[in-house]
Design an enzyme around this catalytic site. Sequence first.
Site, PDB file in Angstrom:
ATOM      1  N   CYS A   1     -42.717  10.112   6.501  1.00  0.00           N
ATOM      2  CA  CYS A   1     -43.551   8.913   6.410  1.00  0.00           C
ATOM      3  C   CYS A   1     -43.754   8.623   4.925  1.00  0.00           C
ATOM      4  O   CYS A   1     -42.830   8.813   4.131  1.00  0.00           O
ATOM      5  CB  CYS A   1     -44.870   9.092   7.168  1.00  0.00           C
ATOM      6  SG  CYS A   1     -45.943  10.416   6.580  1.00  0.00           S
ATOM      7  N   TRP A   2     -44.920   8.148   4.538  1.00  0.00           N
ATOM      8  CA  TRP A   2     -45.138   7.773   3.143  1.00  0.00           C
ATOM      9  C   TRP A   2     -45.341   8.993   2.240  1.00  0.00           C
ATOM     10  O   TRP A   2     -44.640   9.187   1.253  1.00  0.00           O
ATOM     11  CB  TRP A   2     -46.331   6.827   3.044  1.00  0.00           C
ATOM     12  CG  TRP A   2     -46.861   6.594   1.642  1.00  0.00           C
ATOM     13  CD1 TRP A   2     -48.133   6.764   1.211  1.00  0.00           C
ATOM     14  CD2 TRP A   2     -46.133   6.130   0.501  1.00  0.00           C
ATOM     15  NE1 TRP A   2     -48.250   6.452  -0.116  1.00  0.00           N
ATOM     16  CE2 TRP A   2     -47.026   6.061  -0.587  1.00  0.00           C
ATOM     17  CE3 TRP A   2     -44.793   5.790   0.282  1.00  0.00           C
ATOM     18  CZ2 TRP A   2     -46.650   5.661  -1.866  1.00  0.00           C
ATOM     19  CZ3 TRP A   2     -44.403   5.385  -0.998  1.00  0.00           C
ATOM     20  CH2 TRP A   2     -45.329   5.309  -2.043  1.00  0.00           C
TER      21      TRP A   2
END
Length: 348
Positions: free
Chosen positions: A96-97
């Site tokens: 993800c981020w």
Amino acid sequence: MTKLVDINNFLELAKNAGSCVLDVRSPGEFEQGHFSGAKNLALLNNDERHIVGLTYKEKGREEATRIGFELVGKKFVNFIDEARELSPSREVLLHCWRGGMRSNVMAWLLDMAGFKVTMLKGGYKSFRRWALEQLLHPKNIFVLAGKTGSGKTEILHHLKEAGEKVIDLEALAHHRGSTFGALGQLPQPTQEQFENNLAMQWSQIISEVWLEDESRWIGRCKLPDRIYESLRTASVLALDFSIDYRRERILNEYGKFPIEQLKERTSMLAKRLGGDRLKDSLAFLDAQDMKGWVDIMLDYYDRNYAHGISQRDPLLVALLDCSGKTINETANDLITKKNSITLSAHDY
């Protein structure tokens, strides 16, 4: 059991043909920039991500987490089904981020569903940091130059087929560089994605690489400063084809586009062409006199080329006479000339 790896190990694992890189960020984040070749399996869509983010800001982590599970819990089966379609091997590399809650939730779910899951430590943020670092590493650049219509992109492809290291900047930017460069191309990537894709290729170059002579901007994609500065001070091998040869290539390449598109693009050069030449070029297009239009364009772009090449160190510019030679013969001549330059540099 989910395995956590750093960016270098993640990149090595991504080379495995059976692996599938899944980016679980929102579609908007993915579109802005992503790992080259990754597929988007968003845990939260754009609106849901906004809701969770707002809840976190106003009510804190605990409530944001509850809202997040409320939004995604009912989609767990869909995530599993989609992951099976995206990765028939059931081996996924996931991020993800920042390697936080979103990737952990998806990793847990897919692990429970029988997938072999590897998660990127630090998430996309660590990949982005790696990408920007790659673009700072110096390479020995050889610049392929030549007037408009010389077929530089085709020659680059022949160089690559001959075993040379080549990066086609215009292919990465989905743009041919000129005012007409967007015609027939896919939409351009974001600046971030352009840099990501370039970094992946740049990291594979050990020392020497061929690049086409480009301005700082290729359409709306900007060359990284360090690479552009190196491009401007590198050895240049300039192709010298006849104007008849170049005219024929341009007619074949751009003559297929609708007249209205060519007129629109030509009009964008109004200030640079001047009133009379613009009027004449548009009149030629209206009359479908493509040769008359091309000759005006060639005159304009040849003047720009002459100015640009004059700004380089003449000792670094080698002109190759390509008269009567095939593309393959020209590519072979370029390799011979490049090798002689490399040997001379080593002797020195």
